[in-house]
Design a protein around this motif. Structure first.
Motif, PDB file in Angstrom:
ATOM      1  N   THR A 540       6.924  57.905 -82.989  1.00  0.00           N
ATOM      2  CA  THR A 540       5.952  59.393 -81.758  1.00  0.00           C
ATOM      3  C   THR A 540       4.799  58.967 -82.071  1.00  0.00           C
ATOM      4  N   ASP A 570       6.142  68.631 -78.785  1.00  0.00           N
ATOM      5  CA  ASP A 570       5.910  68.332 -77.631  1.00  0.00           C
ATOM      6  C   ASP A 570       4.199  68.798 -77.600  1.00  0.00           C
ATOM      7  N   LYS A 571       3.699  67.557 -76.628  1.00  0.00           N
ATOM      8  CA  LYS A 571       2.444  67.506 -76.326  1.00  0.00           C
ATOM      9  C   LYS A 571       1.311  69.001 -76.763  1.00  0.00           C
ATOM     10  N   TRP A 574       1.576  70.205 -79.713  1.00  0.00           N
ATOM     11  CA  TRP A 574       0.731  68.987 -81.074  1.00  0.00           C
ATOM     12  C   TRP A 574      -0.777  69.528 -80.355  1.00  0.00           C
ATOM     13  N   MET A 607      -1.785  60.432 -79.955  1.00  0.00           N
ATOM     14  CA  MET A 607      -1.305  61.606 -78.679  1.00  0.00           C
ATOM     15  C   MET A 607      -1.979  61.907 -77.600  1.00  0.00           C
TER      16      MET A 607
END
Ligand code: GTP
Ligand code: SPV
Ligand code: MN
Length: 609
Positions: A540, A570-571, A574, A607
């Protein structure tokens, strides 16, 4: 102090260590105790001191045979935890204390403290406690001497550190350096004045002089404020020594794990106060064939060994564990150690049988208790019977699962390092770092909801680098740089693998996403299998997390999908986290290592932020 009592101090100094004798003399002249007493550490002495503490009302002897030779103490309700806002690092330069510490110039602070300590021990005895952190047969034993006017501190230090005559004799033979650690409860007694059960002062000062390697603690009798070998020496002062000498003094448990094939691994784990170190250190594995042994539960001194490996030693001699939540179902190993006796409990509840109790010790609360404040308590009282930071103080030798290597001055090779905190959201159950520096990034951004172990608000998320925020004795940026530099000082093949863990994430229903406690052995198994190249993982943006079926769930009422949820990245969460990390890193200014800034940039890129 009169001429004759000055003379008494010199005559009474049973030491050939001239620096020690002179320091004791100087402090006796300043603090003006009625007596100076040199602690020998024997059982007879301990029996005498605890009897005096019982007579004076500080200790209550437990009469329930489940707690042999054990005592309960109840502190002043205003003296129940470490006081971080009263804790100071007084380096010569303010820059060397950094933004995470309170600072005052050493000259100003010393002069203020000398005023406070002047006559502070009147009407009391000043105890001289020679101690050593770590084995006395270490290549370079790390000595200290605590001067205190609290016999409760003497009895507790005897459990938490190696103290007394053997230490003093060896220290003398080498005229060795020792950390001078001065402590007063700050409650002098006028002639004829009655003492209280827990003397202390509203004005509290926990002060460190890193260049001098000295400690001055005033006004509190509780835990890390008063047992100066622990957080003050073994973390704050030792972290400075470690920086200067190329090692690490860390807020970590050490656990030895042996897999079904008989191969052993030592895991060190840094979690903030009241976030599960003692519990993991006494882990009862719930998976077949795995064996766990305790090496330490709070502090880990790591040096680079002859082959470039990191070796850890637990410098302590006892456990000073959070009582609430320690129970026969969650932590039977701790309960077995505690009930062997020889323990001091502080701020727990008393049973009608003359034993102790706290929330979580047993599934069902006794029908009647005396709470830590001395009030009647029943399960309907609607308030906890024990203070949330109540503690048991127990010799580590009473832990059945203690590893033999605990006694080895060379310590053990550390194969894995876990950083962990208490986070309801965002942080997966476990994530393996991509590299050493990525692991340092994880440690440097470690965050946790605050607990009752320190005075102040509970449940607020704060960054706690390597779980050392209250304990780094110097500039936090330099500290991170020191950690990062270990990679080039050690053998890269032997460097521990780094993992970020979170036992406290919540699921959609609001419960814990992971059962925790003994079941944490399943996460450790995954980590060790990763080291052996046997376990699956998903990459990840933040690192490698387990695939749903790579965590052994045998015997658990959980599915691989539950694991997926517990490790999900969890975007949205984050995005918030990254902004908060940016803010945190901004506080370091110039002192932030460039390598960590690139780690953050890399993470943002991955990300897509
Ligand atoms: P200090 O001694 O203050 O440094 O704390 P510590 O890090 O040793 O924490 P400790 O093991 O005493 O645990 C603190 C609290 O966390 C206790 O109330 C435990 O019951 C709880 N706790 C520990 N491990 C777990 C876990 O795996 N899951 C959950 N949910 N709670 C845990
Ligand atoms: C902690 O707060 O991290 C403790 C308790 O272990 S004390 O010794 O008081 O620091
Ligand atoms: Mn602990």
């Amino acid at each position: 102090m009169s001429e004759s009592s000055d003379q008494k101090v010199i005559d009474a100094a049973p030491t050939t260590h001239s620096k020690l004798a002179a320091w004791v003399q100087e402090i006796a002249e300043l603090t003006k105790p009625d007596h100076v007493y040199w602690v020998d550490g024997t059982q007879e002495e301990n029996d005498r001191l605890t009897a005096e503490l019982v007579a004076g009302g500080t200790l209550q002897k437990l009469t329930d045979p489940s707690f042999p030779n054990s005592f309960a103490a109840f502190s002043d309700p205003k003296d129940v935890a470490r006081v971080e806002e009263r804790t100071f690092i007084c380096s010569e330069n303010e820059k060397d204390a950094g933004f995470t510490n309170n600072w005052e110039s050493p000259v100003k602070m010393k002069s203020m403290l000398k005023g406070l300590f002047d006559g502070a021990m009147r009407g009391r005895t000043m105890y001289v406690i020679p101690f050593v952190m770590g084995p006395l047969d270490a290549e370079q034993p790390q000595y200290g001497v605590e001067l205190t006017d609290s016999a409760y501190v003497v009895a507790s230090m005897r459990i938490m550190a190696r103290i007394g005559n053997d230490v003093l004799r060896k220290m003398e033979a080498e005229e060795a350096f020792f950390v001078p650690a001065l402590h007063s409860v700050g409650a002098p007694l006028a002639p004829g004045q009655d003492d209280v059960a827990w003397p202390c002062n509203e004005d509290k000062w926990i002060v460190h002089f890193p260049e001098e390697r000295s400690i001055w603690s005033y006004g509190s009798g509780y835990g890390g404020n008063a047992l100066l070998g622990k957080k003050c020496y073994a973390l704050r002062i030792a972290s400075v020594m470690a920086r200067d000498e190329g090692w690490l003094a860390e807020h970590m448990l050490i656990l030895k794990l042996t897999n079904p094939e008989g191969k052993s691994y030592n895991v060190a784990a840094a979690f903030p106060s009241a976030c599960g170190k003692t519990n993991l250190a006494l882990l009862d594995p719930t998976i077949d064939g795995w064996k766990a042994e305790t090496l330490g539960d709070d502090i880990n001194w790591m040096r680079i060994g002859k082959e470039g490996e990191l070796r850890g030693v637990n410098p302590e001699y006892g456990l000073f564990g959070v009582a609430p939540g320690t129970g026969w179902s969650t932590n039977p190993n701790a309960m077995r150690a505690i009930t062997k006796g020889n323990s001091i409990f502080t701020n727990v509840a008393l049973t009608d049988e003359g034993g102790v109790w706290w929330e979580g010790m047993t599934d069902e609360a006794p029908a009647h208790l005396t709470d830590w404040l001395g009030n009647d308590w029943t399960p309907d009282s609607g308030r906890p019977a024990a203070h949330p930071n109540s503690r048991f103080c127990t010799p580590i030798s009473q832990v059945d699962m203690l590893a033999q290597e605990y006694y080895s001055p060379d310590g053990v090779e550390i194969h894995a390092i876990l950083f962990g905190g208490r986070r309801k959201t965002t942080i997966p159950l476990v994530t393996q770092a991509r590299s050493w520096t990525n692991g340092i990034f994880m440690g440097s951004t470690l965050s946790s909801e605050t607990t009752a172990a320190a005075a102040g608000a509970v449940g607020v998320v704060r960054r706690d680098p390597m779980a050392m925020l209250p304990f780094i004795g110097y500039n936090a940026g330099d500290y991170l740089n020191h950690w990062d530099s270990i990679e080039s000082k050690a053998n890269p093949e032997r460097l521990p693998k780094i993992f970020l863990v979170n036992w406290f994430r919540r699921n959609a229903e609001g419960g814990f996403a992971w059962p925790g406690f003994g079941d944490n052995s399943r996460v450790l198994k995954w980590a060790i299998d990763r080291i052996e190249g046997k376990a699956d993982a998903v990459e990840t943006p933040i690192g490698f997390v387990p695939t749903g079926d790579s965590i052994d769930l045998t015997g658990l009422d959980m599915t691989p999908a539950d694991v997926d949820a517990a490790v999900s990245v969890d975007k949205g969460e984050w995005a918030t986290e990254l902004a908060s990390i940016e803010e945190w890193y901004a506080k370091f200014g110039e002192a932030l290592p460039a390598s960590l800034r690139s780690e953050l940039d890399g993470l943002k890129e991955r990300m897509g932020a």
